[in-house]
Every structure is written in C-alpha cells, then in structure tokens.
Scaffold this motif. Structure first.
Motif, PDB file in Angstrom:
ATOM      1  N   MET A   1       0.846  -1.177   0.000  1.00 23.97           N
ATOM      2  CA  MET A   1       0.000   0.000   0.000  1.00 23.97           C
ATOM      3  C   MET A   1       0.893   1.242   0.000  1.00 23.97           C
ATOM      4  SD  MET A   1      -2.940  -1.045   2.743  1.00 23.97           S
ATOM      5  CE  MET A   1      -4.224  -0.027   2.078  1.00 23.97           C
ATOM      6  N   LYS A   2       0.452   2.241  -0.725  1.00 28.65           N
ATOM      7  CA  LYS A   2       1.239   3.467  -0.858  1.00 28.65           C
ATOM      8  C   LYS A   2       0.701   4.524   0.100  1.00 28.65           C
ATOM      9  CE  LYS A   2       3.178   5.230  -4.770  1.00 28.65           C
ATOM     10  NZ  LYS A   2       3.183   5.810  -6.112  1.00 28.65           N
ATOM     11  N   LEU A   3       1.624   5.138   0.839  1.00 28.02           N
ATOM     12  CA  LEU A   3       1.288   6.197   1.779  1.00 28.02           C
ATOM     13  C   LEU A   3       1.817   7.534   1.269  1.00 28.02           C
ATOM     14  CD1 LEU A   3       2.372   4.391   5.052  1.00 28.02           C
ATOM     15  CD2 LEU A   3       0.043   4.870   4.343  1.00 28.02           C
ATOM     16  N   LEU A   4       1.063   8.578   1.532  1.00 23.42           N
ATOM     17  CA  LEU A   4       1.499   9.937   1.251  1.00 23.42           C
ATOM     18  C   LEU A   4       1.895  10.561   2.584  1.00 23.42           C
ATOM     19  CD1 LEU A   4       1.781  12.526  -0.477  1.00 23.42           C
ATOM     20  CD2 LEU A   4      -0.662  12.908  -0.101  1.00 23.42           C
ATOM     21  N   VAL A   5       3.107  11.080   2.637  1.00 26.69           N
ATOM     22  CA  VAL A   5       3.621  11.724   3.850  1.00 26.69           C
ATOM     23  C   VAL A   5       3.818  13.194   3.509  1.00 26.69           C
ATOM     24  CG1 VAL A   5       5.396  11.676   5.634  1.00 26.69           C
ATOM     25  CG2 VAL A   5       4.849   9.575   4.387  1.00 26.69           C
ATOM     26  N   ARG A   6       3.117  14.080   4.221  1.00 24.76           N
ATOM     27  CA  ARG A   6       3.150  15.510   3.904  1.00 24.76           C
ATOM     28  C   ARG A   6       3.660  16.330   5.077  1.00 24.76           C
ATOM     29  NH1 ARG A   6      -2.745  16.572   1.978  1.00 24.76           N
ATOM     30  NH2 ARG A   6      -2.033  18.683   2.241  1.00 24.76           N
ATOM     31  N   ASN A   7       3.961  17.571   4.796  1.00 29.00           N
ATOM     32  CA  ASN A   7       4.429  18.546   5.777  1.00 29.00           C
ATOM     33  C   ASN A   7       5.785  18.168   6.375  1.00 29.00           C
ATOM     34  OD1 ASN A   7       3.850  21.089   6.912  1.00 29.00           O
ATOM     35  ND2 ASN A   7       3.419  20.119   8.869  1.00 29.00           N
ATOM     36  N   LEU A   8       6.644  17.595   5.545  1.00 28.07           N
ATOM     37  CA  LEU A   8       7.982  17.215   6.002  1.00 28.07           C
ATOM     38  C   LEU A   8       8.892  18.431   6.079  1.00 28.07           C
ATOM     39  CD1 LEU A   8       8.490  14.059   3.784  1.00 28.07           C
ATOM     40  CD2 LEU A   8       8.245  14.074   6.265  1.00 28.07           C
ATOM     41  N   SER A   9       9.771  18.419   7.057  1.00 24.31           N
ATOM     42  CA  SER A   9      10.802  19.436   7.152  1.00 24.31           C
ATOM     43  C   SER A   9      11.729  19.293   5.951  1.00 24.31           C
ATOM     44  CB  SER A   9      11.597  19.226   8.445  1.00 24.31           C
ATOM     45  OG  SER A   9      12.815  19.913   8.403  1.00 24.31           O
ATOM     46  N   ARG A  10      12.268  20.391   5.479  1.00 23.39           N
ATOM     47  CA  ARG A  10      13.217  20.338   4.369  1.00 23.39           C
ATOM     48  C   ARG A  10      14.480  19.572   4.766  1.00 23.39           C
ATOM     49  NH1 ARG A  10       9.085  21.480   1.758  1.00 23.39           N
ATOM     50  NH2 ARG A  10       8.596  23.607   1.162  1.00 23.39           N
ATOM     51  N   ALA A  11      14.716  19.442   6.077  1.00 24.16           N
ATOM     52  CA  ALA A  11      15.910  18.744   6.571  1.00 24.16           C
ATOM     53  C   ALA A  11      15.733  17.222   6.610  1.00 24.16           C
ATOM     54  CB  ALA A  11      16.256  19.240   7.970  1.00 24.16           C
ATOM     55  N   THR A  12      14.503  16.735   6.485  1.00 28.93           N
ATOM     56  CA  THR A  12      14.244  15.295   6.551  1.00 28.93           C
ATOM     57  C   THR A  12      14.723  14.625   5.264  1.00 28.93           C
ATOM     58  OG1 THR A  12      12.322  15.685   7.955  1.00 28.93           O
ATOM     59  CG2 THR A  12      12.477  13.527   6.910  1.00 28.93           C
ATOM     60  N   SER A  13      15.547  13.594   5.407  1.00 31.18           N
ATOM     61  CA  SER A  13      16.076  12.885   4.235  1.00 31.18           C
ATOM     62  C   SER A  13      15.253  11.634   3.948  1.00 31.18           C
ATOM     63  CB  SER A  13      17.536  12.486   4.476  1.00 31.18           C
ATOM     64  OG  SER A  13      17.603  11.452   5.440  1.00 31.18           O
ATOM     65  N   GLU A  14      15.478  11.075   2.768  1.00 33.00           N
ATOM     66  CA  GLU A  14      14.818   9.825   2.396  1.00 33.00           C
ATOM     67  C   GLU A  14      15.221   8.714   3.364  1.00 33.00           C
ATOM     68  OE1 GLU A  14      15.043   7.383  -1.606  1.00 33.00           O
ATOM     69  OE2 GLU A  14      14.074   9.340  -1.909  1.00 33.00           O
ATOM     70  N   HIS A  15      16.489   8.703   3.758  1.00 31.73           N
ATOM     71  CA  HIS A  15      16.969   7.703   4.724  1.00 31.73           C
ATOM     72  C   HIS A  15      16.245   7.857   6.067  1.00 31.73           C
ATOM     73  CE1 HIS A  15      19.655   5.010   6.845  1.00 31.73           C
ATOM     74  NE2 HIS A  15      19.803   5.946   7.764  1.00 31.73           N
ATOM     75  N   ASP A  16      16.048   9.098   6.513  1.00 33.20           N
ATOM     76  CA  ASP A  16      15.323   9.348   7.764  1.00 33.20           C
ATOM     77  C   ASP A  16      13.910   8.778   7.690  1.00 33.20           C
ATOM     78  OD1 ASP A  16      17.508  10.834   8.710  1.00 33.20           O
ATOM     79  OD2 ASP A  16      16.638  12.753   8.090  1.00 33.20           O
ATOM     80  N   LEU A  17      13.250   9.011   6.571  1.00 33.92           N
ATOM     81  CA  LEU A  17      11.881   8.514   6.389  1.00 33.92           C
ATOM     82  C   LEU A  17      11.832   6.990   6.379  1.00 33.92           C
ATOM     83  CD1 LEU A  17      10.111  10.665   3.678  1.00 33.92           C
ATOM     84  CD2 LEU A  17       9.467  10.351   6.049  1.00 33.92           C
ATOM     85  N   ARG A  18      12.740   6.387   5.625  1.00 35.02           N
ATOM     86  CA  ARG A  18      12.785   4.925   5.538  1.00 35.02           C
ATOM     87  C   ARG A  18      12.994   4.330   6.940  1.00 35.02           C
ATOM     88  NH1 ARG A  18      13.380   0.982   1.697  1.00 35.02           N
ATOM     89  NH2 ARG A  18      13.586   2.477   0.010  1.00 35.02           N
ATOM     90  N   THR A  19      13.895   4.908   7.704  1.00 37.15           N
ATOM     91  CA  THR A  19      14.174   4.431   9.062  1.00 37.15           C
ATOM     92  C   THR A  19      12.944   4.604   9.954  1.00 37.15           C
ATOM     93  OG1 THR A  19      16.503   5.004   8.803  1.00 37.15           O
ATOM     94  CG2 THR A  19      15.710   4.723  11.046  1.00 37.15           C
ATOM     95  N   LEU A  20      12.282   5.751   9.860  1.00 38.20           N
ATOM     96  CA  LEU A  20      11.092   6.032  10.657  1.00 38.20           C
ATOM     97  C   LEU A  20       9.984   5.019  10.381  1.00 38.20           C
ATOM     98  CD1 LEU A  20       9.736   8.116  12.588  1.00 38.20           C
ATOM     99  CD2 LEU A  20       8.923   9.279  10.529  1.00 38.20           C
ATOM    100  N   PHE A  21       9.704   4.764   9.106  1.00 39.55           N
ATOM    101  CA  PHE A  21       8.623   3.847   8.755  1.00 39.55           C
ATOM    102  C   PHE A  21       9.016   2.390   8.983  1.00 39.55           C
ATOM    103  CE2 PHE A  21       6.773   7.597   7.052  1.00 39.55           C
ATOM    104  CZ  PHE A  21       5.407   7.373   7.086  1.00 39.55           C
ATOM    105  N   ALA A  22      10.293   2.062   8.882  1.00 41.24           N
ATOM    106  CA  ALA A  22      10.755   0.686   9.112  1.00 41.24           C
ATOM    107  C   ALA A  22      10.526   0.245  10.552  1.00 41.24           C
ATOM    108  CB  ALA A  22      12.226   0.549   8.738  1.00 41.24           C
ATOM    109  N   GLU A  23      10.383   1.186  11.462  1.00 39.66           N
ATOM    110  CA  GLU A  23      10.061   0.855  12.850  1.00 39.66           C
ATOM    111  C   GLU A  23       8.670   0.242  12.959  1.00 39.66           C
ATOM    112  OE1 GLU A  23      10.536   4.325  15.292  1.00 39.66           O
ATOM    113  OE2 GLU A  23      12.605   4.631  14.636  1.00 39.66           O
ATOM    114  N   HIS A  24       7.852   0.424  11.925  1.00 38.98           N
ATOM    115  CA  HIS A  24       6.464  -0.050  11.943  1.00 38.98           C
ATOM    116  C   HIS A  24       6.213  -1.199  10.976  1.00 38.98           C
ATOM    117  CE1 HIS A  24       5.497   3.262  14.567  1.00 38.98           C
ATOM    118  NE2 HIS A  24       6.267   4.008  13.778  1.00 38.98           N
ATOM    119  N   GLY A  25       7.243  -1.622  10.246  1.00 42.78           N
ATOM    120  CA  GLY A  25       7.091  -2.743   9.323  1.00 42.78           C
ATOM    121  C   GLY A  25       8.031  -2.619   8.138  1.00 42.78           C
ATOM    122  N   LYS A  26       7.840  -3.520   7.193  1.00 44.01           N
ATOM    123  CA  LYS A  26       8.695  -3.569   6.010  1.00 44.01           C
ATOM    124  C   LYS A  26       8.356  -2.421   5.061  1.00 44.01           C
ATOM    125  CE  LYS A  26      10.102  -6.411   2.141  1.00 44.01           C
ATOM    126  NZ  LYS A  26       9.906  -7.616   1.375  1.00 44.01           N
TER     127      LYS A  26
END
Length: 79
Positions: A1-26
């Motif tokens: 399933m595809k999620l839309l993540v909005r209102n991200l800080s300009r400082a947030t990297s793709e790696h940060d996001l992947r790590t954040l969501f990986a805490e909740h699953g694959k």
C-alpha cells in the motif's frame, strides 16, 4: 500500500523517512519528492509498505507526529 507523507521538514532525508517507517514494518520503497531546480525536498514523500496491518499501524503512530520539528501528516495515497 502506498502512503502519502506531507508537511515534512526540508531537513528530513529519504533515509530518515525509511528508518522512521521501518520501525512499523517492512518498507518496499521510499521516494522523497525533490525540486528539479534546487534539489531540495518539496516537503512530501511516498512510502510503500506491503502489509496492510503494518500500514494501519504506521498511519496511527506517525500521523500528526513531530519529525524534525514539523508535524507530519500520513495517509493512504490516492490510487
């Protein structure tokens, strides 16, 4: 399933996001949308997770969460 993540800080990297969501699953894919001219984040991203239960858990845990001093919004992306 595809999620839309909005209102991200300009400082947030793709790696940060992947790590954040990986805490909740694959996480199968994570795409931070960048401005073509500046290369800077446009403040939103798409994250794909294959497991519906993990997706619901991620939405519940991360929607309205503060990440890099920004309150993000997470929802299912329109098909």
């Amino acid at each position: 399933m595809k999620l839309l993540v909005r209102n991200l800080s300009r400082a947030t990297s793709e790696h940060d996001l992947r790590t954040l969501f990986a805490e909740h699953g694959k996480v199968t894919t994570c795409n931070l949308v960048l401005d073509k001219e500046t290369g800077q984040s446009k403040g939103f991203a798409f994250v794909e997770m294959p497991n519906d239960i993990e997706v619901k858990g991620a939405i519940k845990a991360l929607n309205q969460a503060t990440v890099d001093k920004s309150k993000i919004r997470v929802k299912l992306a329109d098909a």
